[in-house]
Design an enzyme around this catalytic site. Structure first.
Site, PDB file in Angstrom:
ATOM      1  N   GLU A   4      11.649 -56.281  20.972  1.00 39.72           N
ATOM      2  CA  GLU A   4      12.159 -57.247  21.940  1.00 39.72           C
ATOM      3  C   GLU A   4      12.715 -58.531  21.329  1.00 39.72           C
ATOM      4  OE1 GLU A   4      12.362 -56.862  25.295  1.00 39.72           O
ATOM      5  OE2 GLU A   4      11.703 -54.792  25.047  1.00 39.72           O
ATOM      6  N   SER A  21     -39.076 -36.915  64.198  1.00 38.49           N
ATOM      7  CA  SER A  21     -40.470 -37.170  63.798  1.00 38.49           C
ATOM      8  C   SER A  21     -40.603 -37.946  62.496  1.00 38.49           C
ATOM      9  CB  SER A  21     -41.218 -35.842  63.674  1.00 38.49           C
ATOM     10  OG  SER A  21     -41.311 -35.207  64.940  1.00 38.49           O
TER      11      SER A  21
END
Length: 823
Positions: A88, A484
């Site tokens: 770059e 239960s």
């Protein structure tokens, strides 16, 4: 005259030059007035990936809008920095923000290309790209380029080169949803930046220019060319030797993308629950952009065990009811792999494979196995086949025609035909390679929660058979009647308020006037039988509904509702007698938290799936640990006492009561409704739960160190069939998990609190008896209590006087003999 003309033209030219320079100066000055403030880069906080970890540090999941992990420049390897600088901006460390030489080459090239239709060259430095990415738009214009250059000059004056490069390498878009070099390293190569090799660094450096043009799968040739160009620039700039570059150019791209947002197989339900909690606590922006580091409570080993136990239990129940049909039927065509290649497998059930029936020969099914999906997303060209023998699909010879109807068949061809797509699982037998057994996704669902009863830390959780098939979490989101399994809280309220385990309650028919349109309620025991006067211990061991209703009636339902709230089972339990049998809806995680209180001696706990949350800078912003230790920060040991943690947990139940109910629930396993749990070779206390018409099946239980809850039922509640009780469906899943969890571990008995007396009593009458006699057990009594001297029955004489009970001939006999009990 000639000199005058020359002077005239020179003066005119100078004036024009001054006007041009002045105009440019005024233009630049005007542009500078509207420039963004470059000092905002000081407060740079890019969106960063949030990561969720298991308790052992294993990565579970990642959440992000932009997959980015911020790395300081010191942590970025030189090979990556050198690759990007070569690709770059080779003069990065020498220019002032704008590279005059590169700019000149770009201008000359653009003049030469004028009118040819070619894209103009930009010659932007890394500093200019930082200015564009952070402060400007992507607009393509000369005005934007000038602003970019001006800002670059300012940025170079304000920040060091390393800081500028750090901003650039963490911000850039790299394709495939990745931002920054750390995110790209994981996304493209499934490795950290410190493991990146030269050829990989060069490819990464090739991406910012145009990620789509160098896509690793769609534009592979372009990607290799661009990568090799970057390698050449690295050699030219002295960052790599010719030998290293030559070797790197010979390498393939080696792209291996991460495919999943969840990385710990079997932890998807857990991760999603944590994701929802973080979103609720801090908001979506913090979750998807905040870079949080979340350490969860999940134990990966226990998680795999829990998930496997639940899956095996659901499959066992489902196949016992027969085959529901194939996933789909497809035209085989020339390539059967393509024919059903678009059908997705269950990503979180790798044991299973998708297969298509190719043909049926002599009661053997010939299969084509679903082709693998390559990293590119395309189907593999490799084709694998297999077979299913008749004996490995016998269960499917019962065909289910609906919820209750089914019919039998005899031939494999009555079950499957060519083109049918089904799930199969490889046989473990090494001699039968390529052999499979038929499977189907269970229609019934369920959940399992594993919790540390002392801290509330959720160690494992599965909210269904497969997260890929259904993301609905039955462990935390499904409100179901516990049946239960709620009774221990009714009995705990009784024991905490003057009753003892040997208190006797009448187990006989009862009619309750509910008032208004509700009329008379006549509860029944499971199976319809009753046993006459029975101790509280027998009532819970045999899960007697009629006893529980009488006990709740004797205490008063407001007291039961208060205890249910204390334990965290319900926020507001309606104080009606039917709620004493677990008719109110709650979740598995709440039930397990409630049982944890019984297991830990009566201390209230808050379930938690998160141990610690840190922000992007490593600062702890949340911790589940609320205990305080004033002396834990000593710099050295100088003979002082060992520091103690203060326990701020609320005591919601007497520790002696907690032990009494624990001892009674041990009896559920030893003599009651959950005999299968005896296979676990450690002390277990627990309770089964089954709702009306067997729509829901539960088992919740605990050892000294683990509390576990299991629920089984359909998402749209409907009967599961006669005998589909908590003891038959949920308890075996619990048992399978606990056997694996306690393998090679020594059993630890439940601790008896100081002050509790263990006395021998007759377990049926509750009266004091001789130790060692038949039917005699050691029962726990609090100080000041003891077995009764006289046999008395709760819910008999008083209810007869009030006219609340209709005494039938059967009930009268039950008072003397009982009817054989309920199991």
């Amino acid at each position: 005259m000639l000199f005058r003309m020359i002077g005239y033209f020179f003066g005119f030219g100078a004036l024009v030059a001054i006007l041009i320079v002045g105009g440019i100066f005024l233009y630049i000055t005007d542009l500078s007035k509207g420039l963004p403030d470059y000092e905002v880069l000081n407060a740079y906080e890019p969106p960063v990936t949030t990561r969720i970890y298991a308790s052992d540090g294993s990565l579970m999941a990642e959440y992000a809008k932009e997959r980015r992990l911020f790395l300081p420049i010191q942590a970025i390897p030189d090979v990556i920095k050198n690759a990007f600088i070569s690709a770059e901006d080779k003069n990065f460390y020498n220019h002032i923000g704008v590279d005059p030489k590169a700019l000149g080459r770009a201008v000359l090239g653009n003049i030469q290309n004028f009118g040819t239709g070619r894209r103009s060259k930009g010659a932007s430095t890394i500093t200019q790209q930082v200015a564009k990415n952070f402060l400007l738009t992507n607009e393509r214009s000369y005005e934007r380029k000038i602003k970019e250059a001006i800002l670059a000059l300012h940025i170079e004056q304000a920040y060091s080169k390393d800081r500028i490069l750090e901003l650039y390498l963490n911000e850039i878009f790299m394709g495939l949803g990745a931002y920054g070099i750390a995110g790209a390293s994981l996304t493209y190569f499934d490795k950290s930046v410190h493991q990146i090799e030269l050829h990989e660094a060069a490819y990464m450096a090739a991406l910012p220019k145009a990620p789509n043009n160098y896509h690793p799968f769609r534009k592979t040739a372009n990607a290799v060319i661009r990568r090799n160009w970057v390698l050449g620039r690295m050699e030219a700039n002295g960052y790599a030797t010719a030998e290293e570059v030559e070797k790197a150019k010979a390498m393939p791209l080696s792209v291996n993308p991460r495919r999943r947002s969840s990385y710990l197989l079997s932890g998807e339900y857990f991760s999603e629950e944590v994701r929802r909690e973080i979103a609720d606590r801090y908001g979506d922006d913090a979750l998807y952009e905040g870079g949080l580091s979340i350490r969860t409570t999940l134990d990966p080993k226990l998680q795999k065990m829990a998930r496997k136990s639940l899956q095996d239990g659901l499959v066992k129940f489902d196949i016992a009811r027969g085959f529901r049909g194939v996933i789909k039927n497809v035209e085989l065509g020339e390539d059967w792999g393509v024919s059903f290649g678009k059908i997705k497998n269950l990503a979180d059930v790798p044991e299973w494979k998708l297969a298509v029936v190719l043909s049926i020969d002599d009661n053997v099914v010939n299969l084509g196995i679903h082709p693998d999906t390559l990293a590119s997303g395309k189907l593999s060209d490799k084709r694998e086949t297999g077979t299913i023998a008749r004996d490995d699909m016998k269960w499917a010879f019962t065909i289910r025609d609906g919820v209750k109807k089914s019919h039998k068949v005899k031939l494999v061809s009555d079950v499957l035909i060519a083109g049918d797509v089904v799930f199969v699982e490889p046989l473990n037998d090494s001699e039968k390679k390529g052999s499979y057994k038929l499977q189907q996704l269970p229609e019934v669902s369920g959940a399992i929660i594993v919790m540390d009863p002392h801290t509330g830390r959720v160690l494992a959780m599965a909210g269904g058979y497969s997260f890929a098939a259904s993301q609905f979490n039955r462990a935390t989101q499904a409100n179901r009647q516990p049946g239960s399994s709620f009774k221990p809280f009714v009995y705990a309220a009784a024991l905490d308020n003057g009753y003892t385990p040997s208190s006797v309650v009448l187990d006989a028919p009862i009619k309750v006037e509910q008032g208004g349109k509700l009329g008379v309620w006549s509860p029944k025991n499971y199976g319809g039988k009753f046993a006459g006067p029975s101790t509280l211990r027998l009532g819970i061991e045999k899960s007697r509904n009629l006893m529980t209703v009488r006990l709740a009636k004797d205490m008063g339902m407001p007291l039961v509702a208060e205890y249910a709230k204390r334990f965290g089972i319900y926020d507001h339990l309606q104080p009606v007698l039917s709620m004493s049998l677990g008719a109110g809806e709650t979740t598995v995680i709440r039930m397990v938290a409630g049982y944890s209180v019984l297991a830990n001696g009566g201390k209230k706990i808050t379930p938690s799936m998160i141990d610690r949350i840190q922000d992007r800078y490593g600062k702890t912003i949340f911790t589940h640990e609320e205990r305080i230790c004033d002396d834990c920060n000593a710099t050295s040991w100088e003979g002082q006492e060992e520091p103690e943690l203060s326990d701020s947990r609320e005591q919601v139940l007497d520790p002696m009561t907690a032990y009494q109910i624990t001892s009674m629930m041990e009896g559920v396993v030893k003599r009651g409704t959950a005999p299968v749990v005896r296979k676990v070779k450690v002390p277990i206390a627990g309770k089964t739960g089954t709702t009306n018409d067997e729509k829901d099946a539960w088992f919740v239980g605990y050892s000294t160190d683990l509390a576990v809850g299991v629920y089984v039922g359909y998402d749209t509640p409907r009967p599961m069939g006669r005998g589909s009780t908590g003891g038959q469906l949920a308890a075996p899943i619990f048992t399978d998990f606990m056997i694996k969890a306690f393998e090679n571990k020594k059993p630890v008995e439940f601790r008896v609190p100081t002050g509790v007396k263990l006395l021998p009593i007759n377990r049926k009458t509750g009266l004091l008896a001789d130790a060692g006699s038949e039917g005699v057990i050691m029962e726990a009594f609090k100080p000041g209590t003891s077995p009764p001297d006289v046999f008395s029955v709760i819910g008999f004489a008083d209810d007869m006087i009030r006219g609340q009970i209709a005494i039938t001939p059967d009930a009268n006999r039950a008072l003397k003999d009982g009817t054989g009990g309920l199991y």
